[in-house]
Motif scaffolding. Sequence first.
Motif, PDB file in Angstrom:
ATOM      1  N   TYR A 201       0.840  -1.337  -0.006  1.00 49.42           N
ATOM      2  CA  TYR A 201      -0.079   0.056  -0.303  1.00 49.42           C
ATOM      3  C   TYR A 201       0.831   1.481  -0.040  1.00 49.42           C
ATOM      4  CZ  TYR A 201       0.401   0.804   5.219  1.00 49.42           C
ATOM      5  OH  TYR A 201       1.049   1.216   6.321  1.00 49.42           O
TER       6      TYR A 201
ATOM      7  N   ARG B 260      -0.387  -6.440   2.348  1.00 53.69           N
ATOM      8  CA  ARG B 260      -0.968  -4.987   1.616  1.00 53.69           C
ATOM      9  C   ARG B 260      -0.618  -4.046   2.619  1.00 53.69           C
ATOM     10  NH1 ARG B 260      -3.700  -8.348  -1.353  1.00 53.69           N
ATOM     11  NH2 ARG B 260      -4.678  -7.880  -3.134  1.00 53.69           N
TER      12      ARG B 260
ATOM     13  N   THR C 100      -3.796  -0.135  -4.469  1.00 50.88           N
ATOM     14  CA  THR C 100      -2.953  -1.191  -3.548  1.00 50.88           C
ATOM     15  C   THR C 100      -3.195  -2.251  -4.127  1.00 50.88           C
ATOM     16  OG1 THR C 100      -3.575   0.326  -1.693  1.00 50.88           O
ATOM     17  CG2 THR C 100      -2.815  -2.060  -1.165  1.00 50.88           C
TER      18      THR C 100
END
Length: 460
Positions: free
Chosen positions: A276, A304, A331
């Motif tokens: 992310y 993530r 993301t």
Amino acid sequence: MLRTCHVLYSQAGPSSGGWQPLSFDGGAFHLKGTGELTRALLVLRLCAWPPLVTHGLALQAWSQRLLGSRLSGALLRASIYGQFVAGETTEEVKGCVQQLQTLGLRPLLAVPTEEEPDSAVKTGEAWYEGNLSAMLRCVDLSRGLLETPGPTGNILMQLKITALASTRLCKELTSWLRRPWDSLELSPERLAESMDSGRDLQVSCLSAEQNRHLQASLSRLHQVVQRARAQHVRLLVDAEYTSLNPALSLLVAALAVRWNSPREGGPWVWNTYQAYLKDTYERLRQDAEAADRAGLAFGVKLVRGAYLDKEREVARLQGTEDPTQPDYEATNQSYSRCLELMLTHVSHRGPTCHLMVASHNEESVRQATKRIWELGIPLDGPICFGQLLGMCDHVSLALGQAGYAVYKSIPYGSLEEVIPYLIRRAQENRSVLQGARREQELLSQELRRRLLGRGLRASH
């Protein structure tokens, strides 16, 4: 208790008939008891309720005052603690791991000990030395849980560097690393030599006290990896906030210089990359190529990321650029690119490059399994999957039954230690908890099937 039963395999991985996608429809829930499924459904619904996550610590304190410590503790053990924690004693942890192994899953132990950023409560070398002892015990427990290693030969454990080195030190190091003309003396090779020799390391950007703490922190990290290497346990270092990560990556790089040689059977130390963040793909590419040039094994846990709200708030308050991807779709694209990059590296470098696909996202897992088949990477090779204990079991069980190496991140410890840890993790993983609606639906379907099935049998 989990049901002991014959393993039913799905079609996945290399086969003469071609790749077949795994089905994450909850079919593997038949391996679990009705009580477990009921608890999972109730707890996941509770954790998807924002006020409970936001005010968790206050609610816990209120519950203790209203119900008393014993009753409040019993309710927690029957619910959140029982869902997400392996237990407190060695025997309880072993029992949890044996149940996971019955389902084709493996343990990834995590010591629920860490320093809160900028906390003044937990300071002093004695606290970090206590954490060192806990980490060393975790290494021994990780090894002792498995009499023989699994098909990949990998025993894995999580390591939180800020349990052994202060966040203040990491922030100071990060500020200098972002000024490359001042950071030449902070090379991984220099830190690795200091760790190995035990000689004092003097860094000009640090005070005398900070230099002493850095030396002690390097010693603690070295001791953990030394014990892990002796016990054949691989360490997956957790990523944290962007204000700390450059320093954490420097420390991981220093450990890699010392311990990730293919001659040592590395990689013994893996770093975590958070998709992310906007710069993750480029950092991952550079780090993979640097390890290749240096002749080092390379280990990666790909996630993530869990600090989205905090990172955006800090950037807003400081008037700096937001380091995170603009939205969830961006993301996802970042994770997909990083995943493809690492799968390609694994296919080229073989056993000297290891990857954990740490994701609760079904599409990411499908992408990984498909590319593993297309690239001809064996299921018992250097790629594994990871999810949290008590979550995403419909994905974990399907992967495990198909023969993939699947690890569940498992915190353990006393109620007092673990509940604050769980609440912090829940606050950091709000999107994961609130996105677990599909798992809740699958749990509800399986419970209805069982209850209706019993009702039909009872009517005959």
